[in-house]
Design a protein around this motif. Structure first.
Motif, mmCIF file in Angstrom:
data_model
loop_
_atom_site.group_PDB
_atom_site.id
_atom_site.type_symbol
_atom_site.label_atom_id
_atom_site.label_comp_id
_atom_site.label_asym_id
_atom_site.label_seq_id
_atom_site.Cartn_x
_atom_site.Cartn_y
_atom_site.Cartn_z
ATOM 1 N N THR B 215 0.829 -1.202 0.000
ATOM 2 C CA THR B 215 0.000 0.000 0.000
ATOM 3 C C THR B 215 0.860 1.246 0.000
ATOM 4 O O THR B 215 0.566 2.224 -0.691
ATOM 5 C CB THR B 215 -0.891 0.018 1.259
ATOM 6 O OG1 THR B 215 -1.567 -1.217 1.328
ATOM 7 C CG2 THR B 215 -1.874 1.153 1.204
ATOM 8 N N ILE B 216 1.933 1.190 0.789
ATOM 9 C CA ILE B 216 2.805 2.357 0.892
ATOM 10 C C ILE B 216 3.488 2.622 -0.450
ATOM 11 O O ILE B 216 3.573 3.765 -0.903
ATOM 12 C CB ILE B 216 3.827 2.132 2.028
ATOM 13 C CG1 ILE B 216 3.076 2.081 3.362
ATOM 14 C CG2 ILE B 216 4.889 3.211 2.027
ATOM 15 C CD1 ILE B 216 3.877 1.533 4.504
ATOM 16 N N VAL B 217 3.915 1.546 -1.113
ATOM 17 C CA VAL B 217 4.542 1.707 -2.431
ATOM 18 C C VAL B 217 3.518 2.226 -3.441
ATOM 19 O O VAL B 217 3.804 3.133 -4.236
ATOM 20 C CB VAL B 217 5.154 0.370 -2.914
ATOM 21 C CG1 VAL B 217 5.780 0.543 -4.289
ATOM 22 C CG2 VAL B 217 6.188 -0.139 -1.928
ATOM 23 N N ALA B 218 2.282 1.681 -3.374
ATOM 24 C CA ALA B 218 1.222 2.119 -4.292
ATOM 25 C C ALA B 218 0.910 3.600 -4.067
ATOM 26 O O ALA B 218 0.747 4.364 -5.027
ATOM 27 C CB ALA B 218 -0.031 1.272 -4.104
ATOM 28 N N ALA B 219 0.862 4.016 -2.800
ATOM 29 C CA ALA B 219 0.585 5.423 -2.491
ATOM 30 C C ALA B 219 1.659 6.320 -3.102
ATOM 31 O O ALA B 219 1.366 7.382 -3.648
ATOM 32 C CB ALA B 219 0.510 5.623 -0.980
ATOM 33 N N ARG B 220 2.901 5.856 -3.034
ATOM 34 C CA ARG B 220 3.992 6.641 -3.623
ATOM 35 C C ARG B 220 3.822 6.782 -5.127
ATOM 36 O O ARG B 220 4.093 7.831 -5.697
ATOM 37 C CB ARG B 220 5.327 5.972 -3.333
ATOM 38 C CG ARG B 220 5.791 6.248 -1.941
ATOM 39 C CD ARG B 220 7.248 5.898 -1.767
ATOM 40 N NE ARG B 220 7.597 6.147 -0.375
ATOM 41 C CZ ARG B 220 8.587 5.560 0.249
ATOM 42 N NH1 ARG B 220 9.361 4.693 -0.388
ATOM 43 N NH2 ARG B 220 8.840 5.848 1.498
ATOM 44 N N LEU B 221 3.379 5.685 -5.751
ATOM 45 C CA LEU B 221 3.156 5.743 -7.202
ATOM 46 C C LEU B 221 2.097 6.785 -7.542
ATOM 47 O O LEU B 221 2.096 7.374 -8.613
ATOM 48 C CB LEU B 221 2.717 4.376 -7.733
ATOM 49 C CG LEU B 221 3.805 3.311 -7.848
ATOM 50 C CD1 LEU B 221 3.210 1.980 -8.239
ATOM 51 C CD2 LEU B 221 4.866 3.747 -8.857
ATOM 52 N N THR C 89 -1.992 -2.590 -8.835
ATOM 53 C CA THR C 89 -1.628 -3.582 -9.850
ATOM 54 C C THR C 89 -0.151 -3.497 -10.221
ATOM 55 O O THR C 89 0.526 -4.522 -10.352
ATOM 56 C CB THR C 89 -2.506 -3.392 -11.099
ATOM 57 O OG1 THR C 89 -3.871 -3.512 -10.730
ATOM 58 C CG2 THR C 89 -2.177 -4.423 -12.165
ATOM 59 N N LEU C 90 0.350 -2.285 -10.362
ATOM 60 C CA LEU C 90 1.768 -2.117 -10.706
ATOM 61 C C LEU C 90 2.668 -2.700 -9.626
ATOM 62 O O LEU C 90 3.680 -3.336 -9.926
ATOM 63 C CB LEU C 90 2.101 -0.634 -10.894
ATOM 64 C CG LEU C 90 1.838 -0.060 -12.277
ATOM 65 C CD1 LEU C 90 2.292 1.383 -12.337
ATOM 66 C CD2 LEU C 90 2.558 -0.866 -13.346
ATOM 67 N N VAL C 91 2.276 -2.485 -8.364
ATOM 68 C CA VAL C 91 3.078 -3.014 -7.258
ATOM 69 C C VAL C 91 3.077 -4.542 -7.317
ATOM 70 O O VAL C 91 4.111 -5.193 -7.185
ATOM 71 C CB VAL C 91 2.539 -2.523 -5.897
ATOM 72 C CG1 VAL C 91 3.267 -3.197 -4.753
ATOM 73 C CG2 VAL C 91 2.661 -1.015 -5.794
ATOM 74 N N SER C 96 8.033 -0.867 -9.410
ATOM 75 C CA SER C 96 7.903 0.188 -8.416
ATOM 76 C C SER C 96 8.263 1.550 -9.001
ATOM 77 O O SER C 96 8.109 2.563 -8.354
ATOM 78 C CB SER C 96 8.776 -0.119 -7.203
ATOM 79 O OG SER C 96 10.114 -0.226 -7.614
ATOM 80 N N LEU C 97 8.696 1.567 -10.261
ATOM 81 C CA LEU C 97 9.038 2.815 -10.962
ATOM 82 C C LEU C 97 9.977 3.680 -10.131
ATOM 83 O O LEU C 97 9.735 4.879 -9.966
ATOM 84 C CB LEU C 97 7.764 3.596 -11.324
ATOM 85 C CG LEU C 97 6.791 2.875 -12.259
ATOM 86 C CD1 LEU C 97 5.594 3.763 -12.567
ATOM 87 C CD2 LEU C 97 7.470 2.480 -13.566
#
Lengths: 132, 279, 120
Positions: B215-221, C89-91, C96-97
């Motif tokens: 979730t934390i990585v997704a939030a950063r994206l 989905t990307l994660v 992780s870009l």
């Protein structure tokens, strides 16, 4: 919805496959996140069919398991096949121009993933995503 | 009009329709113990009897899956759904259908043609069971969803800062729903900071810790930052023991510290804000 | 072939992707952006993907490449408006870009660029 057969012969077909998978996912009432995961996996697999398989086709259909609904997508080509499947499923491995996340990534995005391939004999990948 | 196996049963039932409904209603009412009004029940059973008699009397009378039974099935779906929602048991629901047999036998009499009629009622009874079960499952799924919603309060602490106070055991399914909701709230409120407070979470397993991390990585994206607050010593132990890399993720001891960090990054002057609000 | 329009706003370039991306369009966008950065001397690039309902590894790779390209050409790239479902989905996909700047929307993206330009 009955099974839908789509040809994969060019970039525009990859987009069409994505749209067909999306429509099936909406009709099977997949959550938005699950729809997105499935469509993304389909995009990866359709591109593989085009790039590595030299084109082929996709079959998209709604499936049922008791009360649960889901979407099944089959990608098939008559290309060179995959010699080392283990390697092809490894993250970071690519024989083409992608990021090497195609097969392994697609597998993580779906609930069921089967691959049937042999060198010189084409490749068929079947994926299923179930509604939660 | 009448199809062969049922003989003149339908005509006899039609002739005694009022008596039939009265007898049937008495049996059904006994099992419902007054939870549905007589008038309501009378109408329900009358409609159903009428539909059943028409279907049985049709040329496809023996086949309950035929189009002739369309209306009967629709009425039974309504009936069993309604009963399921009102909290009636499966038997209390199916008895609505099965007691018709006794009413017919006692009011009209049972001849050779009674057996095929009884088979039809058995089929319809099973159909009622199935619809009842399906309706119940839908109710349960809906309640589970509502419960998740209730247990997932994403609150806005400050313009640009939302908090997700998690309470209770997080399983993988709940973690997933909670995190999705948090990310959606970031978009809806245009918030760049999210505080995930896990003071109320007794323990986490690998999967839940992974969800948190994803979730934390997704939030950063998406262009937002998460701060985790209230990590208990036990959970810290788990995270380290599991070898989960929290890397450069901001963690704070308390929700208050996390809020201060977020406000600082946004550039809020707390003292000025307080005097502005007369505090 | 359909090409995505690139708008120049001050010293920034803005691409708002509003169509279903074909792979050839993705490649063309990457080339066009590099050309336009040099041509206009832009200091920042904002790629708005609010309308994209998926980002697969091909599009993800394009975003990473544009970010790397622009950095070499002395411009900063910000990807804005990624939807929650797309990010999740990307994660999961394993992308992780790293190294790509992100913002919630175009406005924040532009602010981030002007702040970053001043700081670095």
């Amino acid at each position: 919805m009955s099974a839908q057969e789509l040809a994969i012969a060019g970039d525009a077909d990859v987009v069409r496959v994505r749209q067909a998978v999306r429509a099936a996912a909406v009709s099977a009432k997949l959550s938005l996140v699950d729809q997105t995961k499935l469509v993304t996996a389909a995009s990866e697999l359709a591109r593989n069919t085009l790039t590595y398989g030299g084109g082929g086709g996709a079959v998209v259909e709604e499936v049922f398991n008791g009360l649960r609904k889901g979407v099944k997508a089959i990608f098939h080509d008559k290309g060179p096949g995959i010699a080392d499947l283990q390697l092809a499923l490894t993250d970071g491995y690519t024989s083409g121009s992608g990021m090497g996340l195609g097969l392994g990534g697609a597998r993580r995005l779906v609930d069921e993933f089967t691959i049937d391939t042999a060198p010189g004999d084409g490749t068929t990948v079947t994926v299923v995503k179930w509604a939660r | 009009m009448t199809s062969e196996p049922f003989g003149d049963l339908i005509e006899r039932c039609r002739a005694a329709e009022d008596d039939l409904v009265r007898r049937w209603r008495a049996d059904v009412a006994a099992s419902l113990r007054g939870r549905i009004s007589e008038v309501e029940l009378d109408k329900e059973l009358r409609d159903l009897l009428d539909a059943v008699l028409s279907a049985v009397g049709s040329s496809q009378g023996g086949d309950t899956k035929s189009p002739a039974y369309g209306e009967v099935r629709a009425l039974l779906v309504d009936l069993s759904r309604a009963r399921a929602l009102q909290g009636f048991s499966p038997s209390e629901t199916a008895i609505n259908v099965f007691t018709l047999k006794r009413a017919v036998r006692e009011v009209v009499g049972a001849g050779a043609e009674f057996q095929p009629f009884s088979d039809v009622i058995d089929d319809l009874g099973l159909f009622t069971f199935e619809t009842y079960a399906r309706a119940r499952e839908e109710v349960i799924a809906q309640q589970a969803e509502q419960l998740l919603e209730l247990a997932t309060p994403v609150v806005k602490l400050w313009p640009g800062v939302v908090a997700l106070p998690l309470v209770g055991t997080l399983d993988s399914a709940r973690a997933q729903v909670v995190m999705e909701k948090l990310l959606q709230t970031l978009v809806d409120t245009g918030s760049e900071y999210a505080i995930i407070d896990i003071t109320g979470v007794p323990a986490v397993d690998t999967q839940v810790a992974q969800h948190l991390l994803k979730t934390i990585v997704a939030a950063r994206l998406m262009g937002a930052e998460c701060i985790i607050s209230g990590i208990r010593p036990q959970i810290a132990q788990t995270i380290v023991a599991l070898g989960i890399e929290f890397g450069d993720i901001a963690t704070k001891a308390t929700l208050a510290d996390a809020l201060m960090l977020a406000l600082g990054r946004i550039g809020v002057d707390v003292a000025a804000e307080m005097s502005k609000r007369g505090l | 072939m359909e090409r995505l329009p690139i708008l120049k706003i001050g010293s920034m370039l803005l691409v708002s992707i509003q169509v279903d991306l074909r792979d050839d369009m993705v490649i063309a966008l990457q080339e066009d952006l590099a050309d336009r950065i040099v041509e206009t001397g832009a200091r920042g690039v904002v790629i708005d993907i609010t309308a994209l309902d998926i980002v697969d590894s091909f599009t993800g790779r394009m975003l990473a490449t544009v970010a790397a390209l622009s950095r070499i050409l002395d411009a900063e790239t910000v990807v804005v408006g990624m939807r929650p479902a797309v990010a999740i989905t990307l994660v999961e996909l394993g992308l992780s870009l790293d190294g790509i700047k992100t913002a919630l929307n175009v406005e924040r993206g532009m602010r981030l660029l002007s702040l970053g330009g001043a700081a670095t």
